[in-house]
Scaffold this motif. Sequence first.
Motif, PDB file in Angstrom:
ATOM      1  N   PRO A  44       0.829  -1.214   0.000  1.00 31.56           N
ATOM      2  CA  PRO A  44       0.000   0.000   0.000  1.00 31.56           C
ATOM      3  C   PRO A  44       0.859   1.257   0.000  1.00 31.56           C
ATOM      4  N   VAL A  45       0.448   2.244  -0.790  1.00 31.71           N
ATOM      5  CA  VAL A  45       1.131   3.539  -0.776  1.00 31.71           C
ATOM      6  C   VAL A  45       0.723   4.317   0.466  1.00 31.71           C
ATOM      7  N   HIS A  46      -0.562   4.253   0.803  1.00 29.11           N
ATOM      8  CA  HIS A  46      -1.102   4.950   1.977  1.00 29.11           C
ATOM      9  C   HIS A  46      -1.847   3.941   2.832  1.00 29.11           C
ATOM     10  N   MET A  47      -1.416   3.785   4.083  1.00 26.06           N
ATOM     11  CA  MET A  47      -2.090   2.890   5.021  1.00 26.06           C
ATOM     12  C   MET A  47      -2.723   3.698   6.144  1.00 26.06           C
ATOM     13  N   GLY A  48      -3.965   3.359   6.468  1.00 21.73           N
ATOM     14  CA  GLY A  48      -4.634   3.942   7.614  1.00 21.73           C
ATOM     15  C   GLY A  48      -4.607   2.973   8.787  1.00 21.73           C
ATOM     16  N   LEU A  49      -4.304   3.477   9.974  1.00 21.35           N
ATOM     17  CA  LEU A  49      -4.312   2.693  11.200  1.00 21.35           C
ATOM     18  C   LEU A  49      -5.431   3.242  12.079  1.00 21.35           C
ATOM     19  N   VAL A  50      -6.533   2.508  12.171  1.00 21.98           N
ATOM     20  CA  VAL A  50      -7.753   2.991  12.817  1.00 21.98           C
ATOM     21  C   VAL A  50      -8.006   2.202  14.090  1.00 21.98           C
ATOM     22  N   VAL A  51      -8.031   2.888  15.225  1.00 24.10           N
ATOM     23  CA  VAL A  51      -8.265   2.258  16.519  1.00 24.10           C
ATOM     24  C   VAL A  51      -9.681   2.574  16.976  1.00 24.10           C
ATOM     25  N   THR A  52     -10.493   1.524  17.184  1.00 25.51           N
ATOM     26  CA  THR A  52     -11.858   1.716  17.684  1.00 25.51           C
ATOM     27  C   THR A  52     -11.971   1.359  19.157  1.00 25.51           C
ATOM     28  N   GLU A  53     -10.869   0.996  19.776  1.00 22.41           N
ATOM     29  CA  GLU A  53     -10.861   0.673  21.205  1.00 22.41           C
ATOM     30  C   GLU A  53     -10.858   1.953  22.036  1.00 22.41           C
ATOM     31  N   ASP A 183      -4.960   2.978   0.459  1.00 23.62           N
ATOM     32  CA  ASP A 183      -5.092   1.686  -0.225  1.00 23.62           C
ATOM     33  C   ASP A 183      -5.553   0.609   0.747  1.00 23.62           C
ATOM     34  N   LEU A 184      -5.100   0.725   1.987  1.00 23.83           N
ATOM     35  CA  LEU A 184      -5.377  -0.285   3.002  1.00 23.83           C
ATOM     36  C   LEU A 184      -5.620   0.391   4.346  1.00 23.83           C
ATOM     37  N   VAL A 185      -6.630  -0.089   5.054  1.00 24.63           N
ATOM     38  CA  VAL A 185      -6.881   0.344   6.429  1.00 24.63           C
ATOM     39  C   VAL A 185      -6.820  -0.887   7.327  1.00 24.63           C
ATOM     40  N   LEU A 186      -6.011  -0.807   8.384  1.00 27.94           N
ATOM     41  CA  LEU A 186      -6.047  -1.809   9.439  1.00 27.94           C
ATOM     42  C   LEU A 186      -6.906  -1.250  10.562  1.00 27.94           C
ATOM     43  N   LYS A 187      -8.031  -1.902  10.817  1.00 32.96           N
ATOM     44  CA  LYS A 187      -8.964  -1.456  11.854  1.00 32.96           C
ATOM     45  C   LYS A 187      -8.810  -2.360  13.070  1.00 32.96           C
ATOM     46  N   PHE A 188      -8.565  -1.749  14.220  1.00 33.52           N
ATOM     47  CA  PHE A 188      -8.321  -2.506  15.443  1.00 33.52           C
ATOM     48  C   PHE A 188      -9.485  -2.321  16.409  1.00 33.52           C
ATOM     49  N   GLY A 189     -10.013  -3.446  16.910  1.00 33.78           N
ATOM     50  CA  GLY A 189     -11.073  -3.372  17.894  1.00 33.78           C
ATOM     51  C   GLY A 189     -12.296  -4.175  17.492  1.00 33.78           C
ATOM     52  N   PRO A 190     -13.248  -4.333  18.408  1.00 38.57           N
ATOM     53  CA  PRO A 190     -14.414  -5.184  18.167  1.00 38.57           C
ATOM     54  C   PRO A 190     -15.518  -4.527  17.348  1.00 38.57           C
ATOM     55  N   VAL A 191     -15.422  -3.232  17.094  1.00 34.19           N
ATOM     56  CA  VAL A 191     -16.489  -2.512  16.400  1.00 34.19           C
ATOM     57  C   VAL A 191     -16.357  -2.704  14.889  1.00 34.19           C
TER      58      VAL A 191
END
Length: 237
Positions: A44-53, A183-191
Amino acid sequence: CALLAPAAGAFAFRKAGAARRRPGGAVQGRQRWRSDGRALQKLPVHMGLVVTEEEPSYADMASLVVWCMAVGISYVSVYDHNGIFKRNNSRLMDEILKQQQELLGLDCSKYTVEFANQDKADQVLNCQSTLKVLSPEDGKADIVKAAQNFCQLVAQQQRTYTDLDVNVLDNLLSSTNGFPDPDLVLKFGPVDSTLGFLPWHIRLTEIISLPSHLNISYEDFFSALHHYAACEQRWGK
Protein backbone atom coordinates in the motif's frame (compact mmCIF):
# COMPACT_ATOMS: atom_id res chain seq x y z
CA CYS A 1 -16.68 -1.09 -2.00
CA ALA A 2 -14.55 -1.21 1.13
CA LEU A 3 -14.42 -4.70 2.61
CA LEU A 4 -14.13 -5.67 6.25
CA ALA A 5 -12.07 -8.86 6.37
CA PRO A 6 -12.55 -10.66 9.71
CA ALA A 7 -9.44 -11.53 11.63
CA ALA A 8 -10.66 -14.99 12.61
CA GLY A 9 -9.16 -17.61 10.33
CA ALA A 10 -7.03 -15.08 8.50
CA PHE A 11 -4.36 -14.23 11.06
CA ALA A 12 -2.72 -15.90 14.03
CA PHE A 13 -3.09 -12.93 16.38
CA ARG A 14 -1.26 -13.19 19.71
CA LYS A 15 -2.65 -10.88 22.39
CA ALA A 16 -0.70 -11.45 25.57
CA GLY A 17 3.05 -11.07 25.64
CA ALA A 18 3.46 -10.82 21.88
CA ALA A 19 6.91 -9.56 20.93
CA ARG A 20 7.00 -6.32 18.97
CA ARG A 21 10.49 -6.90 17.62
CA ARG A 22 12.02 -9.65 15.58
CA PRO A 23 14.80 -11.61 17.29
CA GLY A 24 18.42 -11.12 16.35
CA GLY A 25 18.93 -7.44 17.03
CA ALA A 26 18.03 -4.17 15.33
CA VAL A 27 20.34 -4.60 12.32
CA GLN A 28 18.95 -8.02 11.46
CA GLY A 29 15.43 -6.69 12.02
CA ARG A 30 15.94 -3.76 9.64
CA GLN A 31 17.26 -6.07 6.93
CA ARG A 32 14.34 -8.46 7.38
CA TRP A 33 11.70 -5.70 7.35
CA ARG A 34 13.06 -4.20 4.14
CA SER A 35 13.28 -7.65 2.56
CA ASP A 36 9.67 -8.35 3.60
CA GLY A 37 8.50 -5.13 1.94
CA ARG A 38 10.26 -5.97 -1.34
CA ALA A 39 8.94 -9.53 -1.29
CA LEU A 40 5.26 -8.50 -1.32
CA GLN A 41 3.49 -8.54 -4.66
CA LYS A 42 2.05 -5.11 -3.87
CA LEU A 43 2.51 -2.68 -1.02
CA PRO A 44 0.00 0.00 0.00
CA VAL A 45 1.13 3.54 -0.78
CA HIS A 46 -1.10 4.95 1.98
CA MET A 47 -2.09 2.89 5.02
CA GLY A 48 -4.63 3.94 7.61
CA LEU A 49 -4.31 2.69 11.20
CA VAL A 50 -7.75 2.99 12.82
CA VAL A 51 -8.26 2.26 16.52
CA THR A 52 -11.86 1.72 17.68
CA GLU A 53 -10.86 0.67 21.20
CA GLU A 54 -11.46 3.02 24.12
CA GLU A 55 -7.90 3.05 25.49
CA PRO A 56 -5.32 3.45 22.72
CA SER A 57 -1.71 2.48 23.36
CA TYR A 58 0.97 4.97 22.28
CA ALA A 59 3.71 2.34 22.34
CA ASP A 60 1.79 -0.16 20.20
CA MET A 61 0.69 2.50 17.73
CA ALA A 62 4.28 3.75 17.47
CA SER A 63 5.40 0.20 16.68
CA LEU A 64 2.86 -0.01 13.86
CA VAL A 65 3.96 3.33 12.42
CA VAL A 66 7.64 2.37 12.55
CA TRP A 67 6.94 -0.98 10.88
CA CYS A 68 5.12 0.89 8.10
CA MET A 69 8.24 3.01 7.66
CA ALA A 70 10.52 -0.02 7.70
CA VAL A 71 8.73 -1.95 4.95
CA GLY A 72 8.51 1.11 2.71
CA ILE A 73 4.95 2.49 3.03
CA SER A 74 5.04 6.14 1.94
CA TYR A 75 2.00 7.58 3.75
CA VAL A 76 0.53 6.60 7.12
CA SER A 77 -2.62 7.94 8.80
CA VAL A 78 -3.30 7.31 12.49
CA TYR A 79 -6.91 7.68 13.70
CA ASP A 80 -8.98 7.03 16.78
CA HIS A 81 -12.63 8.01 17.12
CA ASN A 82 -12.05 9.99 20.32
CA GLY A 83 -9.21 12.08 18.88
CA ILE A 84 -6.84 11.02 21.68
CA PHE A 85 -3.80 10.54 19.45
CA LYS A 86 -4.29 13.90 17.77
CA ARG A 87 -4.76 15.79 21.04
CA ASN A 88 -1.61 14.14 22.40
CA ASN A 89 0.42 14.02 19.19
CA SER A 90 3.60 15.13 20.98
CA ARG A 91 3.43 12.08 23.20
CA LEU A 92 2.85 9.84 20.19
CA MET A 93 5.72 11.43 18.28
CA ASP A 94 8.07 11.00 21.24
CA GLU A 95 7.26 7.29 21.29
CA ILE A 96 7.69 7.01 17.52
CA LEU A 97 11.07 8.74 17.68
CA LYS A 98 12.16 6.45 20.51
CA GLN A 99 11.22 3.33 18.58
CA GLN A 100 12.75 4.66 15.35
CA GLN A 101 16.07 4.98 17.10
CA GLU A 102 15.74 1.54 18.70
CA LEU A 103 14.42 -0.38 15.70
CA LEU A 104 15.59 1.53 12.63
CA GLY A 105 18.82 3.01 13.95
CA LEU A 106 20.17 6.46 13.20
CA ASP A 107 20.88 5.86 9.50
CA CYS A 108 17.43 6.82 8.21
CA SER A 109 16.86 10.09 6.36
CA LYS A 110 14.77 12.87 7.89
CA TYR A 111 11.17 13.40 6.92
CA THR A 112 8.38 15.86 7.66
CA VAL A 113 5.61 14.78 9.99
CA GLU A 114 2.34 16.55 9.20
CA PHE A 115 -0.67 16.88 11.48
CA ALA A 116 -4.01 17.50 9.82
CA ASN A 117 -5.25 21.10 9.97
CA GLN A 118 -2.01 22.33 11.49
CA ASP A 119 0.60 24.55 9.88
CA LYS A 120 3.44 23.45 12.13
CA ALA A 121 5.74 20.68 10.87
CA ASP A 122 8.14 18.71 13.04
CA GLN A 123 11.26 16.83 11.96
CA VAL A 124 12.02 13.31 13.17
CA LEU A 125 13.90 10.35 11.79
CA ASN A 126 12.21 8.11 9.25
CA CYS A 127 12.61 6.12 6.05
CA GLN A 128 10.88 8.32 3.45
CA SER A 129 7.42 8.20 5.05
CA THR A 130 4.90 10.91 5.92
CA LEU A 131 2.51 10.67 8.85
CA LYS A 132 -0.81 12.37 9.59
CA VAL A 133 -2.65 12.05 12.87
CA LEU A 134 -6.40 12.41 12.30
CA SER A 135 -9.55 12.70 14.39
CA PRO A 136 -13.31 12.75 13.60
CA GLU A 137 -13.12 16.47 12.76
CA ASP A 138 -11.07 15.50 9.72
CA GLY A 139 -13.86 13.30 8.37
CA LYS A 140 -17.48 14.47 8.00
CA ALA A 141 -16.68 17.89 9.47
CA ASP A 142 -14.02 18.42 6.83
CA ILE A 143 -16.53 17.58 4.08
CA VAL A 144 -19.00 20.09 5.54
CA LYS A 145 -16.29 22.75 5.65
CA ALA A 146 -15.30 22.01 2.04
CA ALA A 147 -18.94 22.33 0.94
CA GLN A 148 -19.24 25.67 2.75
CA ASN A 149 -16.05 26.94 1.11
CA PHE A 150 -17.35 25.93 -2.32
CA CYS A 151 -20.68 27.70 -1.68
CA GLN A 152 -18.77 30.85 -0.73
CA LEU A 153 -16.82 30.65 -4.00
CA VAL A 154 -20.11 30.35 -5.90
CA ALA A 155 -21.57 33.30 -3.99
CA GLN A 156 -18.48 35.35 -4.84
CA GLN A 157 -18.88 34.28 -8.50
CA GLN A 158 -15.45 32.66 -8.48
CA ARG A 159 -17.10 29.31 -9.23
CA THR A 160 -20.37 28.06 -10.64
CA TYR A 161 -22.33 25.15 -9.20
CA THR A 162 -21.57 23.12 -12.34
CA ASP A 163 -17.86 23.19 -11.43
CA LEU A 164 -18.35 20.83 -8.51
CA ASP A 165 -16.93 17.38 -9.22
CA VAL A 166 -14.81 14.74 -7.44
CA ASN A 167 -11.51 16.48 -8.17
CA VAL A 168 -12.75 19.89 -7.00
CA LEU A 169 -14.02 18.44 -3.72
CA ASP A 170 -10.76 16.53 -3.22
CA ASN A 171 -8.84 19.80 -3.55
CA LEU A 172 -11.10 21.55 -1.02
CA LEU A 173 -10.59 18.90 1.66
CA SER A 174 -7.82 19.95 4.06
CA SER A 175 -7.43 16.77 6.13
CA THR A 176 -5.70 14.79 3.38
CA ASN A 177 -4.04 17.57 1.41
CA GLY A 178 -1.09 16.00 -0.42
CA PHE A 179 -2.12 12.46 0.54
CA PRO A 180 -3.47 9.84 -1.89
CA ASP A 181 -6.57 7.89 -0.87
CA PRO A 182 -5.78 5.00 1.50
CA ASP A 183 -5.09 1.69 -0.22
CA LEU A 184 -5.38 -0.28 3.00
CA VAL A 185 -6.88 0.34 6.43
CA LEU A 186 -6.05 -1.81 9.44
CA LYS A 187 -8.96 -1.46 11.85
CA PHE A 188 -8.32 -2.51 15.44
CA GLY A 189 -11.07 -3.37 17.89
CA PRO A 190 -14.41 -5.18 18.17
CA VAL A 191 -16.49 -2.51 16.40
CA ASP A 192 -17.41 -3.36 12.79
CA SER A 193 -17.07 0.26 11.69
CA THR A 194 -14.31 2.72 10.85
CA LEU A 195 -16.15 5.27 13.07
CA GLY A 196 -15.82 8.26 10.77
CA PHE A 197 -12.34 7.69 9.35
CA LEU A 198 -12.10 9.66 6.08
CA PRO A 199 -15.54 8.65 4.70
CA TRP A 200 -14.93 10.41 1.38
CA HIS A 201 -11.59 8.72 0.71
CA ILE A 202 -12.21 5.01 1.43
CA ARG A 203 -14.60 4.18 -1.39
CA LEU A 204 -12.10 1.69 -2.86
CA THR A 205 -10.01 1.02 0.24
CA GLU A 206 -9.31 -2.53 1.41
CA ILE A 207 -10.20 -2.79 5.10
CA ILE A 208 -8.77 -5.56 7.29
CA SER A 209 -10.10 -6.00 10.81
CA LEU A 210 -7.88 -7.14 13.70
CA PRO A 211 -9.15 -7.75 17.24
CA SER A 212 -6.80 -5.29 18.99
CA HIS A 213 -3.71 -3.15 18.55
CA LEU A 214 -2.60 -3.92 22.10
CA ASN A 215 0.57 -6.06 22.19
CA ILE A 216 0.39 -6.53 18.44
CA SER A 217 3.40 -8.29 16.95
CA TYR A 218 5.24 -7.63 13.72
CA GLU A 219 4.10 -11.05 12.48
CA ASP A 220 0.44 -9.98 12.82
CA PHE A 221 1.19 -6.74 10.99
CA PHE A 222 3.02 -8.50 8.16
CA SER A 223 0.27 -11.13 7.88
CA ALA A 224 -2.19 -8.32 7.19
CA LEU A 225 0.13 -6.90 4.51
CA HIS A 226 0.47 -10.35 2.97
CA HIS A 227 -3.32 -10.73 2.93
CA TYR A 228 -3.64 -7.34 1.20
CA ALA A 229 -0.98 -8.24 -1.38
CA ALA A 230 -2.81 -11.45 -2.26
CA CYS A 231 -6.32 -10.00 -2.54
CA GLU A 232 -7.91 -9.21 -5.90
CA GLN A 233 -9.14 -5.63 -6.06
CA ARG A 234 -11.89 -5.09 -8.62
CA TRP A 235 -12.38 -1.36 -7.88
CA GLY A 236 -16.13 -1.77 -7.43
CA LYS A 237 -16.67 -3.72 -10.67
